[in-house]
Scaffold this active site. Structure first.
Site, mmCIF file in Angstrom:
data_model
loop_
_atom_site.group_PDB
_atom_site.id
_atom_site.type_symbol
_atom_site.label_atom_id
_atom_site.label_comp_id
_atom_site.label_asym_id
_atom_site.label_seq_id
_atom_site.Cartn_x
_atom_site.Cartn_y
_atom_site.Cartn_z
ATOM 1 N N HIS A 268 0.876 -1.181 0.000
ATOM 2 C CA HIS A 268 0.000 0.000 0.000
ATOM 3 C C HIS A 268 0.911 1.227 0.000
ATOM 4 O O HIS A 268 1.659 1.448 -0.944
ATOM 5 C CB HIS A 268 -0.928 -0.104 1.214
ATOM 6 C CG HIS A 268 -2.066 0.865 1.255
ATOM 7 N ND1 HIS A 268 -2.383 1.714 0.239
ATOM 8 C CD2 HIS A 268 -2.992 1.113 2.228
ATOM 9 C CE1 HIS A 268 -3.438 2.438 0.562
ATOM 10 N NE2 HIS A 268 -3.823 2.092 1.778
ATOM 11 N N HIS A 307 -2.021 -2.288 -10.149
ATOM 12 C CA HIS A 307 -2.984 -1.707 -9.214
ATOM 13 C C HIS A 307 -4.230 -2.570 -9.202
ATOM 14 O O HIS A 307 -4.618 -3.086 -10.254
ATOM 15 C CB HIS A 307 -3.337 -0.266 -9.631
ATOM 16 C CG HIS A 307 -3.915 0.523 -8.521
ATOM 17 N ND1 HIS A 307 -5.248 0.467 -8.193
ATOM 18 C CD2 HIS A 307 -3.338 1.347 -7.621
ATOM 19 C CE1 HIS A 307 -5.460 1.241 -7.153
ATOM 20 N NE2 HIS A 307 -4.318 1.784 -6.774
ATOM 21 N N ASP A 363 2.876 5.493 -7.037
ATOM 22 C CA ASP A 363 4.117 5.407 -6.267
ATOM 23 C C ASP A 363 5.369 5.330 -7.129
ATOM 24 O O ASP A 363 6.477 5.416 -6.617
ATOM 25 C CB ASP A 363 4.075 4.176 -5.352
ATOM 26 C CG ASP A 363 3.027 4.344 -4.282
ATOM 27 O OD1 ASP A 363 3.025 5.402 -3.651
ATOM 28 O OD2 ASP A 363 2.210 3.426 -4.100
HETATM 29 C C1 LIG Z 1 -0.846 -3.313 -6.345
HETATM 30 C C2 LIG Z 1 -0.955 -4.829 -6.313
HETATM 31 C C3 LIG Z 1 -0.873 -5.299 -4.835
HETATM 32 C C4 LIG Z 1 -2.313 -5.241 -6.932
HETATM 33 O O1 LIG Z 1 -2.415 -6.592 -6.794
HETATM 34 P P1 LIG Z 1 -3.656 -7.442 -7.369
HETATM 35 O O2 LIG Z 1 -4.751 -6.580 -7.822
HETATM 36 O O3 LIG Z 1 -3.952 -8.461 -6.346
HETATM 37 O O4 LIG Z 1 -3.051 -8.072 -8.695
HETATM 38 P P2 LIG Z 1 -2.472 -9.533 -8.820
HETATM 39 O O5 LIG Z 1 -1.467 -9.796 -7.739
HETATM 40 O O6 LIG Z 1 -3.636 -10.471 -8.946
HETATM 41 O O7 LIG Z 1 -1.704 -9.440 -10.199
HETATM 42 C C5 LIG Z 1 -2.139 -9.992 -11.439
HETATM 43 C C6 LIG Z 1 -0.946 -10.554 -12.183
HETATM 44 O O8 LIG Z 1 0.034 -9.528 -12.401
HETATM 45 C C7 LIG Z 1 1.254 -9.837 -11.733
HETATM 46 N N1 LIG Z 1 1.717 -8.626 -11.098
HETATM 47 C C8 LIG Z 1 0.954 -7.718 -10.415
HETATM 48 N N2 LIG Z 1 1.722 -6.699 -10.007
HETATM 49 C C9 LIG Z 1 2.962 -6.974 -10.428
HETATM 50 C C10 LIG Z 1 4.176 -6.273 -10.307
HETATM 51 N N3 LIG Z 1 4.247 -5.107 -9.687
HETATM 52 N N4 LIG Z 1 5.283 -6.824 -10.857
HETATM 53 C C11 LIG Z 1 5.199 -8.004 -11.512
HETATM 54 N N5 LIG Z 1 4.080 -8.706 -11.658
HETATM 55 C C12 LIG Z 1 2.978 -8.198 -11.118
HETATM 56 C C13 LIG Z 1 0.888 -10.902 -10.716
HETATM 57 O O9 LIG Z 1 2.003 -11.722 -10.417
HETATM 58 C C14 LIG Z 1 -0.205 -11.639 -11.425
HETATM 59 O O10 LIG Z 1 0.384 -12.457 -12.401
HETATM 60 P P3 LIG Z 1 -0.229 -13.915 -12.726
HETATM 61 O O11 LIG Z 1 -1.580 -13.631 -13.288
HETATM 62 O O12 LIG Z 1 0.728 -14.506 -13.686
HETATM 63 O O13 LIG Z 1 -0.283 -14.642 -11.401
HETATM 64 C C15 LIG Z 1 0.190 -5.494 -7.139
HETATM 65 O O14 LIG Z 1 0.106 -5.043 -8.477
HETATM 66 C C16 LIG Z 1 1.552 -5.186 -6.561
HETATM 67 O O15 LIG Z 1 2.006 -5.909 -5.649
HETATM 68 N N6 LIG Z 1 2.271 -4.128 -7.073
HETATM 69 C C17 LIG Z 1 3.546 -3.750 -6.545
HETATM 70 C C18 LIG Z 1 3.366 -2.955 -5.274
HETATM 71 C C19 LIG Z 1 2.858 -1.548 -5.529
HETATM 72 O O16 LIG Z 1 3.363 -0.844 -6.383
HETATM 73 N N7 LIG Z 1 1.855 -1.160 -4.741
HETATM 74 C C20 LIG Z 1 1.314 0.198 -4.794
HETATM 75 C C21 LIG Z 1 -0.123 0.218 -5.122
HETATM 76 S S1 LIG Z 1 -0.655 1.905 -5.298
#
Ligand SMILES: CC(C)(COP(=O)(O)OP(=O)(O)OC[C@H]1O[C@@H](n2cnc3c(N)ncnc32)[C@H](O)[C@@H]1OP(=O)(O)O)[C@@H](O)C(=O)NCCC(=O)NCCS
Length: 436
Positions: A268, A307, A363
């Site tokens: 987050h 996201h 971010d």
């Molecule tokens: C923001 C976040 C938690 C959203 O997660 P979510 O909605 O649950 O999305 P998912 O984890 O289901 O991701 C879908 C797919 O994309 C991939 N993915 C998502 N974010 C990714 C990232 N930052 N880098 C690489 N792969 C990523 C996942 O591994 C998943 O792949 P798969 O389908 O092969 O398993 C996630 O994108 C993340 O961890 N980002 C990095 C942290 C970040 O920048 N957070 C700030 C948010 S404002």
């Protein structure tokens, strides 16, 4: 026109049900009518992480993640970032309308005159170790404020709610700046009521012996823009925490301390810190392709990408990128900016990221701006918490005023052991328990 009704048949019993559809949703409690026997609890919906559950009705913030739209109270984020100030935006979030000039003057004056904190807060800060994480200090200090304002517990009194809201918006920059001063061993700087919201914050952060700290106007405005962009984001993890904690009718300081704790996590508000650490680890544009390969192999996440809601460009990321350029004109270009630009370029063209709709989020560039302003990475999530206070309060106020809300209490699907008898210690089999 077809009726707004969902017809479902329970194949276990052959029974048909009609469930009303309202605002594109069904009430989950309607599912309870679907039973296999009279004494059956009824059907539940299982939705870990609330992927498809609306927990409230809200008129604060609108997001269309597929189209990359973000609006506060109907106003596009791009227009607010261009024209508004953080204090005006916080007024908009709390009261639902833009203020008149008289209302804005009064609001600004009131917030400005609530920026001081009780002197004992200094003692609280001093109790932390020299290397305490500023966010841990911040969360504790916000919670501690409830002890200075015990009347904040009267959450049913609208006047009282408003007073505490003003105090929170006004005092969080002071607490935030003091966590930084503590970590540097510097004397705490009192608020300067002649300065604007962002200017005063920079003064409390960086003022030394000069009679008045004058921030560069471009940097002050950049910070103001960052504050506007971070002010609210509808039902995210920390807003949900605010509403959930607030639903117990606890005072807003305690509810917002919980929200700040939620924000602290790397998925987050902690992500901007993680982005900067990632950029520093990559270190050079030449190492970007290899890093992208590691991401694709599932070894690491590309921090600042992806996201839960935005499956198109995060509109805040676009504005932040422009703001970063304005900041770098004053501070000089960060060498890590080139790494970030290259990372963004490669990722936006790569099938792995394109097919998963992974775009830079808010971010990705904000950390580079904070770094250029002279802030250590440990302060980044605190910088997020300052403006998000307005959003948390808007969400909290809406929640406590909503006659449909009760104490938040999800159901569970119990998957543990059936009833069994207690085994005295001497009769238990040995062996190490695996950690759970
Ligand atoms: C923001 C976040 C938690 C959203 O997660 P979510 O909605 O649950 O999305 P998912 O984890 O289901 O991701 C879908 C797919 O994309 C991939 N993915 C998502 N974010 C990714 C990232 N930052 N880098 C690489 N792969 C990523 C996942 O591994 C998943 O792949 P798969 O389908 O092969 O398993 C996630 O994108 C993340 O961890 N980002 C990095 C942290 C970040 O920048 N957070 C700030 C948010 S404002």
């Amino acid at each position: 026109m077809a009726a707004d009704i969902l017809s479902v048949t329970d194949n276990r019993t052959g029974q048909a049900y009609e469930i009303p559809i309202e605002d594109g949703a069904i009430r989950a409690t309607e599912l309870r009518r679907i039973k296999i026997a009279e004494d059956d609890f009824g059907l539940m919906s299982y939705d870990p992480a609330f992927l498809n559950t609306a927990s409230c009705r809200s008129a604060v913030t609108f997001i269309d993640g597929d189209r990359g739209i973000l609006r506060y109270r109907g106003y596009p984020i791009e227009q607010l970032a261009e024209e508004s100030t953080y204090l005006e935006t916080s007024y908009l979030l709390l009261f639902g309308e833009l203020p008149t000039s008289a209302e804005l003057n009064r609001w600004t004056d009131e917030i400005t005159h609530h920026t001081f904190v009780h002197e004992n807060v200094k003692g609280l800060m001093e109790a932390f170790r020299y290397d305490a994480h500023p966010m841990g200090m911040f969360i504790s200090a916000v919670a501690a404020l409830s002890t200075f304002y015990p009347e904040a517990a009267q959450v049913d009194d609208p006047e009282n709610r408003l007073l505490q809201s003003k105090r929170l918006i006004a005092k969080v920059p002071t607490l935030a700046a003091w966590t930084y001063r503590h970590s540097r061993g510097l004397p705490y700087v009192y608020p300067d009521n002649e300065l604007g919201f962002a200017g005063n914050f920079l003064s409390m952060m960086f003022r030394m012996a000069e009679p008045r700290y004058a921030a560069d106007p471009a940097l002050e405005r950049a910070l103001e823009v960052l504050f506007i962009l971070h002010a609210d984001h509808e039902q995210n993890c920390s807003a949900n925490a605010t509403r959930s904690i607030g639903s117990s009718r606890v005072d807003p300081y305690s509810a917002l301390a919980g929200a700040a704790a939620a924000l602290y996590g790397p998925l987050h508000g902690g992500a901007n810190e993680a982005v900067l650490r990632m950029l520093a680890e990559i270190g050079d544009v030449r190492h970007v392709p290899a890093y992208v390969e590691r991401v694709k192999a599932g070894e690491v996440l590309l921090m600042g990408f992806g996201h839960r809601i935005y499956k198109n460009y995060d509109p805040r990321a676009r504005i932040i990128k422009e703001t970063a350029d304005q900041v770098f004109e004053v501070t000089g270009r960060s060498p890590l900016l080139d790494v970030a630009l290259e990372l963004e370029k490669i990722a936006l063209e790569d099938e792995y990221f394109v097919s998963r709709k992974l775009y830079p989020n808010v971010d990705f560039y904000s950390g580079l701006i904070y770094e250029a302003l002279g802030l250590p990475v440990a302060m980044f999530s605190v910088m997020f918490a300052i403006p998000r206070t307005a959003g948390w309060l808007a969400q909290w106020l809406e929640g406590v005023n909503d006659p449909e809300q009760k104490i938040a209490r999800p159901r569970q699907l119990y998957v543990g052991a059936e009833e069994r008898d207690y085994v005295p210690l001497k009769h238990r089999a040995g062996g190490e328990l695996a950690a759970v």
